[in-house]
Design a protein around this motif. Structure first.
Motif, PDB file in Angstrom:
ATOM      1  N   TRP A  95      -0.543  10.948  -5.299  1.00  0.00           N
ATOM      2  CA  TRP A  95       0.917  10.949  -5.337  1.00  0.00           C
ATOM      3  C   TRP A  95       1.440  12.105  -4.483  1.00  0.00           C
ATOM      4  O   TRP A  95       1.113  13.259  -4.727  1.00  0.00           O
ATOM      5  CB  TRP A  95       1.395  11.100  -6.788  1.00  0.00           C
ATOM      6  CG  TRP A  95       2.782  10.579  -7.022  1.00  0.00           C
ATOM      7  CD1 TRP A  95       3.907  10.874  -6.313  1.00  0.00           C
ATOM      8  CD2 TRP A  95       3.199   9.678  -8.050  1.00  0.00           C
ATOM      9  NE1 TRP A  95       4.997  10.223  -6.820  1.00  0.00           N
ATOM     10  CE2 TRP A  95       4.589   9.473  -7.905  1.00  0.00           C
ATOM     11  CE3 TRP A  95       2.527   9.021  -9.089  1.00  0.00           C
ATOM     12  CZ2 TRP A  95       5.323   8.661  -8.750  1.00  0.00           C
ATOM     13  CZ3 TRP A  95       3.266   8.209  -9.933  1.00  0.00           C
ATOM     14  CH2 TRP A  95       4.650   8.029  -9.765  1.00  0.00           C
TER      15      TRP A  95
ATOM     16  N   HIS B 130       1.171   8.065  -1.323  1.00  0.00           N
ATOM     17  CA  HIS B 130       2.410   7.340  -1.629  1.00  0.00           C
ATOM     18  C   HIS B 130       3.393   8.274  -2.312  1.00  0.00           C
ATOM     19  O   HIS B 130       3.030   9.378  -2.736  1.00  0.00           O
ATOM     20  CB  HIS B 130       2.128   6.097  -2.500  1.00  0.00           C
ATOM     21  CG  HIS B 130       1.688   6.413  -3.902  1.00  0.00           C
ATOM     22  ND1 HIS B 130       2.561   6.835  -4.887  1.00  0.00           N
ATOM     23  CD2 HIS B 130       0.471   6.341  -4.501  1.00  0.00           C
ATOM     24  CE1 HIS B 130       1.911   7.007  -6.010  1.00  0.00           C
ATOM     25  NE2 HIS B 130       0.636   6.719  -5.811  1.00  0.00           N
ATOM     26  N   ASN B 131       4.640   7.837  -2.414  1.00  0.00           N
ATOM     27  CA  ASN B 131       5.670   8.648  -3.055  1.00  0.00           C
ATOM     28  C   ASN B 131       6.167   8.023  -4.359  1.00  0.00           C
ATOM     29  O   ASN B 131       7.255   8.336  -4.826  1.00  0.00           O
ATOM     30  CB  ASN B 131       6.856   8.882  -2.109  1.00  0.00           C
ATOM     31  CG  ASN B 131       7.610   7.597  -1.784  1.00  0.00           C
ATOM     32  OD1 ASN B 131       7.246   6.504  -2.232  1.00  0.00           O
ATOM     33  ND2 ASN B 131       8.667   7.722  -0.994  1.00  0.00           N
TER      34      ASN B 131
ATOM     35  N   ARG C 188       6.361   3.633  -2.298  1.00  0.00           N
ATOM     36  CA  ARG C 188       5.736   2.960  -1.165  1.00  0.00           C
ATOM     37  C   ARG C 188       4.595   3.815  -0.634  1.00  0.00           C
ATOM     38  O   ARG C 188       4.594   5.048  -0.787  1.00  0.00           O
ATOM     39  CB  ARG C 188       6.746   2.688  -0.052  1.00  0.00           C
ATOM     40  CG  ARG C 188       7.349   3.929   0.566  1.00  0.00           C
ATOM     41  CD  ARG C 188       8.349   3.588   1.658  1.00  0.00           C
ATOM     42  NE  ARG C 188       8.934   4.774   2.254  1.00  0.00           N
ATOM     43  CZ  ARG C 188       8.374   5.460   3.258  1.00  0.00           C
ATOM     44  NH1 ARG C 188       7.229   5.074   3.754  1.00  0.00           N
ATOM     45  NH2 ARG C 188       8.975   6.525   3.752  1.00  0.00           N
ATOM     46  N   ALA C 189       3.639   3.148  -0.008  1.00  0.00           N
ATOM     47  CA  ALA C 189       2.490   3.830   0.568  1.00  0.00           C
ATOM     48  C   ALA C 189       2.832   4.420   1.928  1.00  0.00           C
ATOM     49  O   ALA C 189       3.719   3.928   2.640  1.00  0.00           O
ATOM     50  CB  ALA C 189       1.313   2.868   0.700  1.00  0.00           C
ATOM     51  N   TRP C 190       2.109   5.484   2.291  1.00  0.00           N
ATOM     52  CA  TRP C 190       2.204   6.074   3.624  1.00  0.00           C
ATOM     53  C   TRP C 190       1.025   5.531   4.421  1.00  0.00           C
ATOM     54  O   TRP C 190      -0.109   5.999   4.300  1.00  0.00           O
ATOM     55  CB  TRP C 190       2.185   7.588   3.519  1.00  0.00           C
ATOM     56  CG  TRP C 190       2.141   8.353   4.804  1.00  0.00           C
ATOM     57  CD1 TRP C 190       1.152   9.187   5.219  1.00  0.00           C
ATOM     58  CD2 TRP C 190       3.125   8.370   5.839  1.00  0.00           C
ATOM     59  NE1 TRP C 190       1.449   9.713   6.456  1.00  0.00           N
ATOM     60  CE2 TRP C 190       2.657   9.227   6.857  1.00  0.00           C
ATOM     61  CE3 TRP C 190       4.366   7.731   6.009  1.00  0.00           C
ATOM     62  CZ2 TRP C 190       3.378   9.467   8.018  1.00  0.00           C
ATOM     63  CZ3 TRP C 190       5.078   7.974   7.182  1.00  0.00           C
ATOM     64  CH2 TRP C 190       4.592   8.832   8.163  1.00  0.00           C
ATOM     65  N   THR C 191       1.263   4.505   5.242  1.00  0.00           N
ATOM     66  CA  THR C 191       0.192   3.769   5.905  1.00  0.00           C
ATOM     67  C   THR C 191      -0.715   4.648   6.767  1.00  0.00           C
ATOM     68  O   THR C 191      -1.946   4.520   6.709  1.00  0.00           O
ATOM     69  CB  THR C 191       0.775   2.607   6.739  1.00  0.00           C
ATOM     70  OG1 THR C 191       1.464   1.717   5.857  1.00  0.00           O
ATOM     71  CG2 THR C 191      -0.331   1.842   7.449  1.00  0.00           C
TER      72      THR C 191
ATOM     73  N   TRP D 232      -3.507   6.313   4.465  1.00  0.00           N
ATOM     74  CA  TRP D 232      -4.682   5.559   4.017  1.00  0.00           C
ATOM     75  C   TRP D 232      -5.532   5.094   5.197  1.00  0.00           C
ATOM     76  O   TRP D 232      -6.755   4.976   5.075  1.00  0.00           O
ATOM     77  CB  TRP D 232      -4.309   4.416   3.079  1.00  0.00           C
ATOM     78  CG  TRP D 232      -3.559   3.236   3.622  1.00  0.00           C
ATOM     79  CD1 TRP D 232      -2.244   2.946   3.436  1.00  0.00           C
ATOM     80  CD2 TRP D 232      -4.102   2.132   4.382  1.00  0.00           C
ATOM     81  NE1 TRP D 232      -1.924   1.750   4.041  1.00  0.00           N
ATOM     82  CE2 TRP D 232      -3.045   1.233   4.625  1.00  0.00           C
ATOM     83  CE3 TRP D 232      -5.374   1.835   4.875  1.00  0.00           C
ATOM     84  CZ2 TRP D 232      -3.215   0.049   5.346  1.00  0.00           C
ATOM     85  CZ3 TRP D 232      -5.557   0.662   5.600  1.00  0.00           C
ATOM     86  CH2 TRP D 232      -4.480  -0.211   5.827  1.00  0.00           C
TER      87      TRP D 232
ATOM     88  N   LEU E  34      -2.182   1.441  -7.036  1.00  0.00           N
ATOM     89  CA  LEU E  34      -2.341   1.709  -5.607  1.00  0.00           C
ATOM     90  C   LEU E  34      -2.254   0.424  -4.799  1.00  0.00           C
ATOM     91  O   LEU E  34      -1.593   0.370  -3.756  1.00  0.00           O
ATOM     92  CB  LEU E  34      -3.673   2.411  -5.351  1.00  0.00           C
ATOM     93  CG  LEU E  34      -3.772   3.869  -5.783  1.00  0.00           C
ATOM     94  CD1 LEU E  34      -5.192   4.381  -5.602  1.00  0.00           C
ATOM     95  CD2 LEU E  34      -2.799   4.729  -5.008  1.00  0.00           C
TER      96      LEU E  34
ATOM     97  N   LEU F 294       1.279  -0.730  -4.502  1.00  0.00           N
ATOM     98  CA  LEU F 294       2.098   0.106  -3.624  1.00  0.00           C
ATOM     99  C   LEU F 294       1.712  -0.038  -2.157  1.00  0.00           C
ATOM    100  O   LEU F 294       2.441   0.415  -1.277  1.00  0.00           O
ATOM    101  CB  LEU F 294       1.990   1.577  -4.040  1.00  0.00           C
ATOM    102  CG  LEU F 294       2.683   1.955  -5.348  1.00  0.00           C
ATOM    103  CD1 LEU F 294       2.303   3.377  -5.760  1.00  0.00           C
ATOM    104  CD2 LEU F 294       4.201   1.845  -5.217  1.00  0.00           C
TER     105      LEU F 294
ATOM    106  N   VAL G  60      -1.754   0.609  -0.961  1.00  0.00           N
ATOM    107  CA  VAL G  60      -2.943   1.373  -0.576  1.00  0.00           C
ATOM    108  C   VAL G  60      -4.165   0.508  -0.863  1.00  0.00           C
ATOM    109  O   VAL G  60      -4.533   0.315  -2.023  1.00  0.00           O
ATOM    110  CB  VAL G  60      -3.054   2.697  -1.356  1.00  0.00           C
ATOM    111  CG1 VAL G  60      -4.311   3.460  -0.925  1.00  0.00           C
ATOM    112  CG2 VAL G  60      -1.811   3.553  -1.145  1.00  0.00           C
TER     113      VAL G  60
END
Length: 284
Positions: free
Chosen positions: A24, A28-29, A32-35, A38, A68, A71, A73
């Motif tokens: 976290w 992700h926040n 949504r995931a931070w592509t 990952w 995950l 979201l 991931v």
């Protein structure tokens, strides 16, 4: 001396055999995931490095894996996950039978398969806190009277999530660690196994060893995180080199989100006694 800034994990990855990555605030926040984050972990795995996610989520691995995936991931980004919920279950087995639960219903999987009885406050011998019952609206002040009552009875509190706050979208929401902190200030006894404490790192190293097929050298296991009291302190206390993600929960301490001031960031890290091998805006 200023802390090294890097734009890509690939700049330093050759020095490490494994990564312990926070979830976290890094992957992700909460919404949504931070592509790029990952994808960077997937790239490390393709290089033969072990990637274990290490999170203060107060639930076991299974529900966290599901979250995950929901979201965005994918499981190609990691070899294994160790959660605060996983290691907290050991504390519950050793210390609790009649439990008063503080936290949302979504965390009840923490007790699956454990020989415990969930009961009302007045009947409990132990408190287990996984978070705020309504973390969208509640603050620690809403629990002040309850904590006083629990302290008056000298009940121990097991905290399943040591985080004080986490990001949810653009907002910060309180976590169980805020209540454990306040309970400790009242003189209450707290039991905590998640970051920054040793049990979760010992379990994470066991997971890394399973992936690598050998015992890892802690000096070649890179920790990645954004939380000063959890990720940073945990890495420092347990002997792991660290990459600090600056665009996380502390971003406003040294600039604006997405725009850290380099001198203020260095001063912030120095004041906290933190010595990361590098900082990154976001994991990529």
């Amino acid at each position: 001396m200023s802390t090294r800034r890097i734009d890509s994990l690939g700049e330093i990855s050759a020095d490490y055999d494994a990564v312990l990555c926070d979830v976290w605030g890094v992957l992700h926040n909460g919404m949504r995931a931070w592509t790029p984050a990952w994808r960077s972990l997937d790239a490390l795995r393709k290089e033969g490095k072990a990637v274990v996610l290490i999170t203060n989520a107060p639930r076991p691995k299974g529900p966290v894996t599901e979250q995950l995936t929901a979201l965005g991931v994918p499981d190609i980004a990691y070899d294994d996950i160790v959660t605060s919920g996983d290691v907290t279950r050991a504390l519950i087995r050793e210390n609790a039978r009649r439990i008063f639960h503080i936290g949302p219903d979504r965390d009840m999987s923490l007790y699956d398969g454990l020989d415990v009885e969930l009961c009302e406050e007045r009947e409990a011998s132990t408190v287990v806190c996984t978070g705020f019952c309504d973390d969208d609206n509640e603050t620690p002040d809403d629990y002040a009277e309850m904590l006083q009552r629990l302290r008056a009875r000298d009940l121990p509190m097991i905290c399943a999530n040591p985080d004080i706050v986490v990001e949810r979208g653009e907002e910060l929401v309180y976590c169980a660690g805020a209540l454990a902190r306040d309970f400790g200030l009242l003189g209450g006894r707290t039991l905590i196994a998640g970051k920054p404490h040793r049990p979760i790192y010992e379990e994470a190293l066991r997971r890394v060893a399973n992936v690598l097929g050998r015992e890892p050298d802690p000096a070649r296991v890179l920790a990645i995180g954004d939380g000063m009291l959890t990720d940073v302190k945990g890495a420092m206390d347990n002997g792991f080199p660290l990459v600090f993600i600056s665009d996380g929960i502390h971003a406003r301490e040294y600039g604006e989100p997405g725009k850290p001031d380099a001198e203020r960031l260095d001063a912030y890290l120095k004041e906290a006694g933190a010595a990361p091998v590098a900082t990154m805006l976001k994991l990529r």
